[in-house]
Write an enzyme that holds these catalytic residues in place. Structure first.
Site, PDB file in Angstrom:
ATOM      1  CB  SER A  30      -0.935  -0.008   1.327  1.00  0.00           C
ATOM      2  OG  SER A  30      -1.765   1.200   1.244  1.00  0.00           O
ATOM      3  CG  ASP A  31       2.689   5.297  -1.411  1.00  0.00           C
ATOM      4  OD1 ASP A  31       3.554   5.112  -0.529  1.00  0.00           O
ATOM      5  OD2 ASP A  31       2.561   6.182  -2.306  1.00  0.00           O
ATOM      6  CB  THR A  32      -1.313   6.457   2.684  1.00  0.00           C
ATOM      7  OG1 THR A  32      -1.927   5.145   2.464  1.00  0.00           O
ATOM      8  CG2 THR A  32      -2.310   7.528   2.965  1.00  0.00           C
ATOM      9  CG  ASP A  33       2.229   9.966  -0.922  1.00  0.00           C
ATOM     10  OD1 ASP A  33       3.010  10.349  -0.169  1.00  0.00           O
ATOM     11  OD2 ASP A  33       2.285   8.636  -1.876  1.00  0.00           O
TER      12      ASP A  33
END
Length: 189
Positions: free
Chosen positions: A68-71
């Site tokens: 996952s990636d969150t920005d």
């Protein structure tokens, strides 16, 4: 080695998956997290999540891999993880009184190598925040260290910055749970 690998060192992702009853190994993926020239924030977040999942999947054939990636995004500006109290304060100052997006990409590579992903956008509106309150907030490293945009929605200090939110709270924390469960079920986990 288990059949399911979390390609992340995020304690929040680990906690969320554990609370849902999943058992998994942890293998953080070291990939470059720099937007490519002209890459929009949605494509960037999706690419980073895929890169993480594919890297670990290539090293662990036959396993299901979740990444996952969150920005945090204001306009087309991607707010990564602040490196200092000054950088955190600058981010919070820019977000104060404004709406921004938190984009969370979830990617699962199945045991046979099939890639599935989902993108979740949450709108967050910060309340107006005084310079002195921002400075006090930024001096406490536990508020922002290792966190995109410099705030943890699950902490009291982070929640105190927010006027309202529309979307996925778990996505803002770092792993949108409905999408994650759907993708893991599709992968047979």
């Amino acid at each position: 080695m288990s059949q399911f690998i979390l390609a992340s060192q995020s304690p929040r992702r680990r906690e969320l998956l554990s609370e849902l009853g999943y058992q998994f190994d942890i293998m953080p993926a070291d990939v470059e997290e720099i937007p490519q020239k002209g890459e929009n924030p949605r494509d960037y977040v999706r690419r980073v999540a895929r890169d993480k999942a594919l890297k670990i999947a290539s090293e662990n054939k036959g396993c299901v891999v979740l990444a996952s990636d969150t920005d945090v995004v204001l306009g087309r500006t991607i707010f990564g993880k602040p490196e200092s109290a000054e950088e955190c304060a600058d981010m919070i100052r820019k977000l104060a009184g404004k709406r921004h997006k938190v984009i969370n990409a979830v990617c699962v590579v199945t045991a046979d190598g099939t890639v599935h992903d989902e993108l979740v956008e949450t709108i967050v509106k910060f309340k107006p925040i005084s310079k002195s309150d921002i400075d006090v907030y930024a001096q406490d490293f536990s508020n922002w260290k290792g966190i995109a945009g410099g705030y943890r929605i699950q902490s009291a200090a982070g929640m105190a910055l927010i006027q309202w939110m529309r979307g996925s709270m778990s996505g803002v924390i770092g792993l949108s749970l409905p999408e994650t469960q759907k993708l893991l079920k599709r992968a047979g986990v």
